[in-house]
Design a protein around this motif. Structure first.
Motif, mmCIF file in Angstrom:
data_model
loop_
_atom_site.group_PDB
_atom_site.id
_atom_site.type_symbol
_atom_site.label_atom_id
_atom_site.label_comp_id
_atom_site.label_asym_id
_atom_site.label_seq_id
_atom_site.Cartn_x
_atom_site.Cartn_y
_atom_site.Cartn_z
ATOM 1 N N ASN A 1 0.837 -1.201 0.000
ATOM 2 C CA ASN A 1 0.000 0.000 0.000
ATOM 3 C C ASN A 1 0.879 1.262 0.000
ATOM 4 O O ASN A 1 0.708 2.168 0.817
ATOM 5 C CB ASN A 1 -0.966 -0.007 1.187
ATOM 6 C CG ASN A 1 -2.083 0.990 0.995
ATOM 7 O OD1 ASN A 1 -2.494 1.289 -0.119
ATOM 8 N ND2 ASN A 1 -2.589 1.522 2.105
ATOM 9 N N VAL A 2 1.830 1.272 -0.929
ATOM 10 C CA VAL A 2 2.792 2.363 -1.038
ATOM 11 C C VAL A 2 2.719 2.944 -2.453
ATOM 12 O O VAL A 2 2.611 2.204 -3.434
ATOM 13 C CB VAL A 2 4.230 1.859 -0.752
ATOM 14 C CG1 VAL A 2 5.265 2.927 -1.038
ATOM 15 C CG2 VAL A 2 4.347 1.375 0.681
ATOM 16 N N MET A 3 2.791 4.261 -2.537
ATOM 17 C CA MET A 3 2.776 4.947 -3.824
ATOM 18 C C MET A 3 4.013 4.584 -4.642
ATOM 19 O O MET A 3 5.103 4.415 -4.100
ATOM 20 C CB MET A 3 2.757 6.458 -3.613
ATOM 21 C CG MET A 3 2.654 7.246 -4.896
ATOM 22 S SD MET A 3 2.807 9.008 -4.602
ATOM 23 C CE MET A 3 4.371 9.304 -5.386
ATOM 24 N N ILE A 4 3.797 4.481 -5.950
ATOM 25 C CA ILE A 4 4.891 4.173 -6.878
ATOM 26 C C ILE A 4 5.075 5.349 -7.825
ATOM 27 O O ILE A 4 4.101 5.869 -8.371
ATOM 28 C CB ILE A 4 4.580 2.929 -7.720
ATOM 29 C CG1 ILE A 4 4.185 1.758 -6.837
ATOM 30 C CG2 ILE A 4 5.766 2.568 -8.601
ATOM 31 C CD1 ILE A 4 3.403 0.712 -7.583
ATOM 32 N N LEU A 5 6.301 5.738 -8.028
ATOM 33 C CA LEU A 5 6.636 6.738 -9.030
ATOM 34 C C LEU A 5 7.385 6.024 -10.150
ATOM 35 O O LEU A 5 8.485 5.509 -9.932
ATOM 36 C CB LEU A 5 7.504 7.845 -8.423
ATOM 37 C CG LEU A 5 8.005 8.908 -9.384
ATOM 38 C CD1 LEU A 5 6.839 9.666 -10.007
ATOM 39 C CD2 LEU A 5 8.938 9.866 -8.672
ATOM 40 N N HIS A 6 6.753 5.953 -11.320
ATOM 41 C CA HIS A 6 7.355 5.298 -12.480
ATOM 42 C C HIS A 6 8.007 6.351 -13.375
ATOM 43 O O HIS A 6 7.324 7.254 -13.864
ATOM 44 C CB HIS A 6 6.300 4.575 -13.317
ATOM 45 C CG HIS A 6 5.572 3.494 -12.607
ATOM 46 N ND1 HIS A 6 6.097 2.234 -12.433
ATOM 47 C CD2 HIS A 6 4.346 3.482 -12.040
ATOM 48 C CE1 HIS A 6 5.213 1.490 -11.790
ATOM 49 N NE2 HIS A 6 4.147 2.216 -11.533
ATOM 50 N N LYS A 7 9.287 6.223 -13.604
ATOM 51 C CA LYS A 7 9.979 7.156 -14.500
ATOM 52 C C LYS A 7 9.329 7.162 -15.874
ATOM 53 O O LYS A 7 9.158 8.219 -16.484
ATOM 54 C CB LYS A 7 11.456 6.790 -14.631
ATOM 55 C CG LYS A 7 12.179 7.696 -15.623
ATOM 56 C CD LYS A 7 13.594 7.229 -15.886
ATOM 57 C CE LYS A 7 14.278 8.169 -16.842
ATOM 58 N NZ LYS A 7 14.509 7.573 -18.146
ATOM 59 N N ASP A 8 8.935 5.989 -16.354
ATOM 60 C CA ASP A 8 8.360 5.893 -17.695
ATOM 61 C C ASP A 8 7.064 6.695 -17.830
ATOM 62 O O ASP A 8 6.778 7.230 -18.901
ATOM 63 C CB ASP A 8 8.121 4.438 -18.077
ATOM 64 C CG ASP A 8 9.424 3.669 -18.261
ATOM 65 O OD1 ASP A 8 10.489 4.300 -18.312
ATOM 66 O OD2 ASP A 8 9.352 2.432 -18.356
#
Length: 171
Positions: A27-34
């Motif tokens: 339940n953690v936010m993800i930051l995707h470079k793409d």
């Protein structure tokens, strides 16, 4: 203290698949470079400028996450060890806890994944051939960080997520 969890590896090695499953589990936010790169690609033609924007935004979001004491998963290639070590040091200097996971897979699986991208590559998928990518990465200081978890993403995703969770919660 915020945890900054870096999912890194070469293009097509399963970083995004792992980060999505891990983010859901924790339940953690993800930051995707793409995601940033593909959005910027509609407005900026130069690859170097696109990457600079991605890394500048990453820096700003990391500052916000650390200030808010929020955990975050970052799905960024970060194959150059010099760059990884700089970000790791910066996070730790700003009272963040650093965890890094390196995604790998054998050349056959890697080639199959890249081949699937060839028919409809996204803007961030500039190279879709294993040999071209090997040549590209030959000019980069790559390797494994001390205490970094290395996962073979050709294995079962649930198994990989469990390994990653155990690594992340271990002090």
């Amino acid at each position: 203290m915020s945890k900054v969890i870096l999912i890194r590896g070469k293009a097509g090695t399963g970083k995004s698949t792992l980060s999505k499953a891990l983010g859901k589990k924790l339940n953690v936010m993800i930051l995707h470079k793409d995601d940033i790169y593909d959005t910027v690609a509609a407005f900026i033609n130069n690859h170097g400028d696109r990457n600079k924007i991605c890394f500048d935004l990453l820096h700003k979001i990391l500052i916000s996450s650390l200030n808010s004491r929020v955990d975050i998963i970052i799905d960024f290639g970060y194959n150059n060890l010099d760059d990884v070590e700089k970000v790791k040091t910066w996070v730790e200097q700003h009272d963040g806890e650093w965890k890094s996971i390196m995604c790998t897979c054998d050349d056959k699986v890697w080639a199959e994944r890249l081949n699937q991208r060839k028919s409809n590559p996204l803007p961030n998928q500039l190279l879709t051939d294993v040999e071209d990518l090997k040549k590209h990465y030959s000019n980069v200081r790559t390797g494994i960080l001390e205490e970094e978890l290395v996962l073979d993403t050709s294995l079962d995703i649930n198994h990989l997520v469990n390994q990653a969770v155990n690594y992340i919660i271990k002090k």
